[in-house]
Design a protein around this motif. Structure first.
Motif, PDB file in Angstrom:
ATOM      1  N   LEU A  17      59.224   6.368  -3.207  1.00  0.00           N
ATOM      2  CA  LEU A  17      60.289   5.982  -4.127  1.00  0.00           C
ATOM      3  C   LEU A  17      60.103   6.761  -5.412  1.00  0.00           C
ATOM      4  O   LEU A  17      58.970   7.121  -5.772  1.00  0.00           O
ATOM      5  CB  LEU A  17      60.242   4.483  -4.447  1.00  0.00           C
ATOM      6  CG  LEU A  17      60.907   3.480  -3.522  1.00  0.00           C
ATOM      7  CD1 LEU A  17      60.658   2.065  -4.034  1.00  0.00           C
ATOM      8  CD2 LEU A  17      62.385   3.739  -3.381  1.00  0.00           C
ATOM      9  N   ARG A  18      61.197   6.982  -6.111  1.00  0.00           N
ATOM     10  CA  ARG A  18      61.113   7.585  -7.435  1.00  0.00           C
ATOM     11  C   ARG A  18      61.793   6.657  -8.438  1.00  0.00           C
ATOM     12  O   ARG A  18      62.982   6.360  -8.300  1.00  0.00           O
ATOM     13  CB  ARG A  18      61.770   8.957  -7.490  1.00  0.00           C
ATOM     14  CG  ARG A  18      61.508   9.668  -8.821  1.00  0.00           C
ATOM     15  CD  ARG A  18      62.093  11.056  -8.897  1.00  0.00           C
ATOM     16  NE  ARG A  18      63.529  11.037  -9.146  1.00  0.00           N
ATOM     17  CZ  ARG A  18      64.203  12.066  -9.648  1.00  0.00           C
ATOM     18  NH1 ARG A  18      63.576  13.200  -9.934  1.00  0.00           N
ATOM     19  NH2 ARG A  18      65.505  11.993  -9.834  1.00  0.00           N
ATOM     20  N   LEU A  19      61.026   6.230  -9.402  1.00  0.00           N
ATOM     21  CA  LEU A  19      61.556   5.417 -10.488  1.00  0.00           C
ATOM     22  C   LEU A  19      61.979   6.316 -11.640  1.00  0.00           C
ATOM     23  O   LEU A  19      61.350   7.345 -11.889  1.00  0.00           O
ATOM     24  CB  LEU A  19      60.509   4.417 -10.977  1.00  0.00           C
ATOM     25  CG  LEU A  19      59.895   3.500  -9.922  1.00  0.00           C
ATOM     26  CD1 LEU A  19      58.916   2.534 -10.589  1.00  0.00           C
ATOM     27  CD2 LEU A  19      60.946   2.770  -9.143  1.00  0.00           C
ATOM     28  N   SER A  20      63.019   5.905 -12.332  1.00  0.00           N
ATOM     29  CA  SER A  20      63.506   6.644 -13.494  1.00  0.00           C
ATOM     30  C   SER A  20      63.565   5.716 -14.697  1.00  0.00           C
ATOM     31  O   SER A  20      63.799   4.520 -14.548  1.00  0.00           O
ATOM     32  CB  SER A  20      64.911   7.205 -13.239  1.00  0.00           C
ATOM     33  OG  SER A  20      64.926   8.073 -12.132  1.00  0.00           O
ATOM     34  N   CYS A  21      63.387   6.291 -15.862  1.00  0.00           N
ATOM     35  CA  CYS A  21      63.487   5.525 -17.097  1.00  0.00           C
ATOM     36  C   CYS A  21      64.146   6.416 -18.138  1.00  0.00           C
ATOM     37  O   CYS A  21      63.555   7.400 -18.582  1.00  0.00           O
ATOM     38  CB  CYS A  21      62.120   5.070 -17.571  1.00  0.00           C
ATOM     39  SG  CYS A  21      62.150   4.164 -19.134  1.00  0.00           S
ATOM     40  N   ALA A  22      65.364   6.072 -18.489  1.00  0.00           N
ATOM     41  CA  ALA A  22      66.107   6.825 -19.485  1.00  0.00           C
ATOM     42  C   ALA A  22      65.859   6.225 -20.860  1.00  0.00           C
ATOM     43  O   ALA A  22      66.008   5.013 -21.048  1.00  0.00           O
ATOM     44  CB  ALA A  22      67.590   6.813 -19.156  1.00  0.00           C
ATOM     45  N   ALA A  23      65.509   7.076 -21.807  1.00  0.00           N
ATOM     46  CA  ALA A  23      65.224   6.631 -23.163  1.00  0.00           C
ATOM     47  C   ALA A  23      66.325   7.073 -24.110  1.00  0.00           C
ATOM     48  O   ALA A  23      66.889   8.154 -23.955  1.00  0.00           O
ATOM     49  CB  ALA A  23      63.888   7.197 -23.627  1.00  0.00           C
ATOM     50  N   SER A  24      66.621   6.242 -25.073  1.00  0.00           N
ATOM     51  CA  SER A  24      67.638   6.581 -26.057  1.00  0.00           C
ATOM     52  C   SER A  24      67.269   5.966 -27.395  1.00  0.00           C
ATOM     53  O   SER A  24      66.445   5.059 -27.471  1.00  0.00           O
ATOM     54  CB  SER A  24      69.014   6.070 -25.611  1.00  0.00           C
ATOM     55  OG  SER A  24      69.006   4.663 -25.489  1.00  0.00           O
ATOM     56  N   GLY A  25      67.863   6.498 -28.439  1.00  0.00           N
ATOM     57  CA  GLY A  25      67.730   5.893 -29.752  1.00  0.00           C
ATOM     58  C   GLY A  25      66.794   6.577 -30.711  1.00  0.00           C
ATOM     59  O   GLY A  25      66.816   6.275 -31.906  1.00  0.00           O
ATOM     60  N   VAL A  26      65.947   7.474 -30.202  1.00  0.00           N
ATOM     61  CA  VAL A  26      64.996   8.118 -31.088  1.00  0.00           C
ATOM     62  C   VAL A  26      64.478   9.384 -30.416  1.00  0.00           C
ATOM     63  O   VAL A  26      64.510   9.493 -29.186  1.00  0.00           O
ATOM     64  CB  VAL A  26      63.834   7.157 -31.413  1.00  0.00           C
ATOM     65  CG1 VAL A  26      62.962   6.942 -30.193  1.00  0.00           C
ATOM     66  CG2 VAL A  26      62.998   7.677 -32.583  1.00  0.00           C
ATOM     67  N   SER A  27      64.011  10.309 -31.213  1.00  0.00           N
ATOM     68  CA  SER A  27      63.325  11.467 -30.655  1.00  0.00           C
ATOM     69  C   SER A  27      61.976  11.025 -30.111  1.00  0.00           C
ATOM     70  O   SER A  27      61.256  10.259 -30.763  1.00  0.00           O
ATOM     71  CB  SER A  27      63.121  12.527 -31.735  1.00  0.00           C
ATOM     72  OG  SER A  27      62.239  13.524 -31.278  1.00  0.00           O
ATOM     73  N   LEU A  28      61.642  11.502 -28.943  1.00  0.00           N
ATOM     74  CA  LEU A  28      60.417  11.060 -28.276  1.00  0.00           C
ATOM     75  C   LEU A  28      59.214  11.950 -28.565  1.00  0.00           C
ATOM     76  O   LEU A  28      58.150  11.750 -27.978  1.00  0.00           O
ATOM     77  CB  LEU A  28      60.647  10.978 -26.769  1.00  0.00           C
ATOM     78  CG  LEU A  28      61.677   9.943 -26.316  1.00  0.00           C
ATOM     79  CD1 LEU A  28      61.882  10.039 -24.813  1.00  0.00           C
ATOM     80  CD2 LEU A  28      61.243   8.545 -26.704  1.00  0.00           C
ATOM     81  N   ASN A  29      59.369  12.894 -29.468  1.00  0.00           N
ATOM     82  CA  ASN A  29      58.297  13.866 -29.680  1.00  0.00           C
ATOM     83  C   ASN A  29      56.987  13.224 -30.130  1.00  0.00           C
ATOM     84  O   ASN A  29      55.920  13.784 -29.898  1.00  0.00           O
ATOM     85  CB  ASN A  29      58.729  14.908 -30.705  1.00  0.00           C
ATOM     86  CG  ASN A  29      59.731  15.885 -30.129  1.00  0.00           C
ATOM     87  OD1 ASN A  29      59.763  16.109 -28.920  1.00  0.00           O
ATOM     88  ND2 ASN A  29      60.563  16.457 -30.982  1.00  0.00           N
ATOM     89  N   ASP A  30      57.051  12.083 -30.749  1.00  0.00           N
ATOM     90  CA  ASP A  30      55.836  11.408 -31.218  1.00  0.00           C
ATOM     91  C   ASP A  30      55.437  10.246 -30.320  1.00  0.00           C
ATOM     92  O   ASP A  30      54.661   9.385 -30.733  1.00  0.00           O
ATOM     93  CB  ASP A  30      56.046  10.865 -32.635  1.00  0.00           C
ATOM     94  CG  ASP A  30      56.233  11.966 -33.655  1.00  0.00           C
ATOM     95  OD1 ASP A  30      56.954  11.741 -34.642  1.00  0.00           O
ATOM     96  OD2 ASP A  30      55.658  13.057 -33.453  1.00  0.00           O
ATOM     97  N   TYR A  31      55.934  10.251 -29.095  1.00  0.00           N
ATOM     98  CA  TYR A  31      55.725   9.119 -28.207  1.00  0.00           C
ATOM     99  C   TYR A  31      54.980   9.499 -26.928  1.00  0.00           C
ATOM    100  O   TYR A  31      55.033  10.638 -26.454  1.00  0.00           O
ATOM    101  CB  TYR A  31      57.072   8.504 -27.791  1.00  0.00           C
ATOM    102  CG  TYR A  31      57.717   7.663 -28.866  1.00  0.00           C
ATOM    103  CD1 TYR A  31      58.428   8.251 -29.904  1.00  0.00           C
ATOM    104  CD2 TYR A  31      57.618   6.274 -28.832  1.00  0.00           C
ATOM    105  CE1 TYR A  31      59.018   7.485 -30.888  1.00  0.00           C
ATOM    106  CE2 TYR A  31      58.221   5.491 -29.805  1.00  0.00           C
ATOM    107  CZ  TYR A  31      58.918   6.101 -30.830  1.00  0.00           C
ATOM    108  OH  TYR A  31      59.506   5.322 -31.797  1.00  0.00           O
ATOM    109  N   PHE A  32      54.314   8.494 -26.389  1.00  0.00           N
ATOM    110  CA  PHE A  32      53.887   8.483 -25.012  1.00  0.00           C
ATOM    111  C   PHE A  32      54.867   7.584 -24.245  1.00  0.00           C
ATOM    112  O   PHE A  32      55.307   6.556 -24.772  1.00  0.00           O
ATOM    113  CB  PHE A  32      52.486   7.875 -24.860  1.00  0.00           C
ATOM    114  CG  PHE A  32      51.366   8.816 -25.201  1.00  0.00           C
ATOM    115  CD1 PHE A  32      51.018   9.073 -26.526  1.00  0.00           C
ATOM    116  CD2 PHE A  32      50.640   9.444 -24.190  1.00  0.00           C
ATOM    117  CE1 PHE A  32      49.977   9.932 -26.834  1.00  0.00           C
ATOM    118  CE2 PHE A  32      49.595  10.293 -24.489  1.00  0.00           C
ATOM    119  CZ  PHE A  32      49.264  10.548 -25.808  1.00  0.00           C
ATOM    120  N   MET A  33      55.168   7.983 -23.011  1.00  0.00           N
ATOM    121  CA  MET A  33      55.948   7.154 -22.115  1.00  0.00           C
ATOM    122  C   MET A  33      55.030   6.730 -20.969  1.00  0.00           C
ATOM    123  O   MET A  33      54.172   7.513 -20.538  1.00  0.00           O
ATOM    124  CB  MET A  33      57.137   7.924 -21.562  1.00  0.00           C
ATOM    125  CG  MET A  33      58.097   8.404 -22.648  1.00  0.00           C
ATOM    126  SD  MET A  33      58.949   7.052 -23.454  1.00  0.00           S
ATOM    127  CE  MET A  33      59.974   6.481 -22.093  1.00  0.00           C
TER     128      MET A  33
END
Length: 117
Positions: A17-33
């Motif tokens: 299976l492949r799970l997906s997670c779409a992020a919105s609302g902020v730039s992710l450059n300073d984030y870990f997912m």
């Protein structure tokens, strides 16, 4: 950050299976997912994470060699490719985000993965 997870479902043991997670609302450059999973009555456990800016990854022992976390910069989406699934992978899977240096504290809704034996 808002996270929208999808891709869960029912799969036979040994399948993928492949799970997906779409992020919105902020730039992710300073984030870990990351991805976590939760068994009924248990606390959430870490599965995998990826640093958005570098692509560096980390995995729980249970995921190593079977799961792959990746990201699509253009789509602001993180994926969890899960191969060779077993009944022990049956759980509610959550995507999560954290700023560098912080704990995971932003959560998407869960997506159920059920592996039939």
């Amino acid at each position: 950050v808002q996270l929208q997870a999808s891709g869960g479902g029912l799969v036979q043991a040994g399948g993928s299976l492949r799970l997906s997670c779409a992020a919105s609302g902020v730039s992710l450059n300073d984030y870990f997912m990351g991805w976590f999973r939760q068994y009924p009555g248990k606390v959430r456990e870490f599965v995998a994470q990826i640093q958005w800016s570098s692509g560096n990854t980390g995995y729980a022992d249970s995921a190593m060699g079977r799961f792959t976390i990746s990201r699509d910069l253009a789509r602001n989406t993180v994926y969890l490719q899960m191969n060779n699934l077993g009944s022990w992978d049956t759980a509610l899977y959550f995507c999560a985000a954290r700023r560098v240096g912080e704990q995971f504290n932003i959560w998407g809704q869960g997506t159920q993965v059920t592996v039939s034996s």
